[in-house]
Motif scaffolding. Structure first.
Motif, PDB file in Angstrom:
ATOM      1  N   ASP A  89       0.811  -1.215   0.000  1.00  0.00           N
ATOM      2  CA  ASP A  89       0.000   0.000   0.000  1.00  0.00           C
ATOM      3  C   ASP A  89       0.844   1.264   0.000  1.00  0.00           C
ATOM      4  O   ASP A  89       0.319   2.358  -0.008  1.00  0.00           O
ATOM      5  N   TYR A 136       6.370   4.648  -5.596  1.00  0.00           N
ATOM      6  CA  TYR A 136       4.900   4.643  -5.517  1.00  0.00           C
ATOM      7  C   TYR A 136       4.294   4.141  -6.831  1.00  0.00           C
ATOM      8  O   TYR A 136       3.334   3.376  -6.827  1.00  0.00           O
ATOM      9  N   SER A 139       4.715   0.436  -7.002  1.00  0.00           N
ATOM     10  CA  SER A 139       3.749  -0.205  -6.122  1.00  0.00           C
ATOM     11  C   SER A 139       2.391  -0.336  -6.808  1.00  0.00           C
ATOM     12  O   SER A 139       1.767  -1.397  -6.786  1.00  0.00           O
ATOM     13  N   ARG A 140       1.953   0.732  -7.444  1.00  0.00           N
ATOM     14  CA  ARG A 140       0.651   0.700  -8.121  1.00  0.00           C
ATOM     15  C   ARG A 140       0.659  -0.267  -9.302  1.00  0.00           C
ATOM     16  O   ARG A 140      -0.316  -0.984  -9.548  1.00  0.00           O
ATOM     17  N   ARG A 143       0.559  -3.835  -7.832  1.00  0.00           N
ATOM     18  CA  ARG A 143      -0.795  -4.128  -7.339  1.00  0.00           C
ATOM     19  C   ARG A 143      -1.737  -4.428  -8.506  1.00  0.00           C
ATOM     20  O   ARG A 143      -2.521  -5.378  -8.446  1.00  0.00           O
ATOM     21  N   GLY A 144      -1.646  -3.638  -9.563  1.00  0.00           N
ATOM     22  CA  GLY A 144      -2.492  -3.866 -10.736  1.00  0.00           C
ATOM     23  C   GLY A 144      -2.234  -5.219 -11.372  1.00  0.00           C
ATOM     24  O   GLY A 144      -3.166  -5.933 -11.763  1.00  0.00           O
TER      25      GLY A 144
END
Length: 157
Positions: A89, A136, A139-140, A143-144
């Motif tokens: 996160d 960041y 990270s996104r 996650r995707g």
């Protein structure tokens, strides 16, 4: 002679084996047992019990605080991937992302080709943005990709 960090790691791994992959400890008590400062315990947890190495670490600070270490087995499929997604996160380094991707490959969640594509997607060379924004973005992206894996598992299962 093994370093103090090695001794602490060995002890925690033994506990994890004994208690079937989940253990709850008191940081201050463990530090006292090993005659070290609590930050030494934090160092071991932060470097040797990481998400990319297959562990989730939860901590509750304060007088009644604890540390819970959970060994994550990727063979539990969807639930584990969802837990992994919820843990990612904040910013994530390239090394951490690649570790997670390698675990996915090692546990047959993704093919070699998918692993290579995912590693390119999280590589600093291709996310040509300064820190901390790059971590960041990584990270996104990760996650995707994990959400996509779950989606396809649902369709196949």
């Amino acid at each position: 002679m093994a370093s103090l960090a090695d001794q602490i790691e060995k002890y925690l791994r033994k506990l994890l084996t004994k208690y079937e992959g989940e253990v709850e400890i008191k940081r201050n008590q463990l530090a006292s047992d090993f005659d070290c400062v609590p930050s030494q315990i934090n160092y071991v947890l932060n470097t040797r019990f990481t998400v990319e190495k297959g562990y989730l670490v939860e901590s509750q600070r304060g007088g009644g605080g604890y540390i819970r270490i959970i060994r994550v087995s990727l063979d539990s499929n969807r639930k584990t991937l969802k837990e992994l997604i919820s843990r990612i996160d904040g910013p994530i380094t390239q090394r951490e992302a690649e570790g997670i991707i390698d675990r996915l490959f090692d546990n047959n969640f993704i093919t070699e080709k998918e692993r290579d594509i995912m590693k390119v997607a999280v590589n600093r060379k291709y996310i040509n943005v300064e820190l901390p924004h790059r971590d960041y973005i990584r990270s996104r992206l990760l996650r995707g990709m994990l959400k996509t894996i779950i989606k396809h598992e649902d369709e196949e299962g």
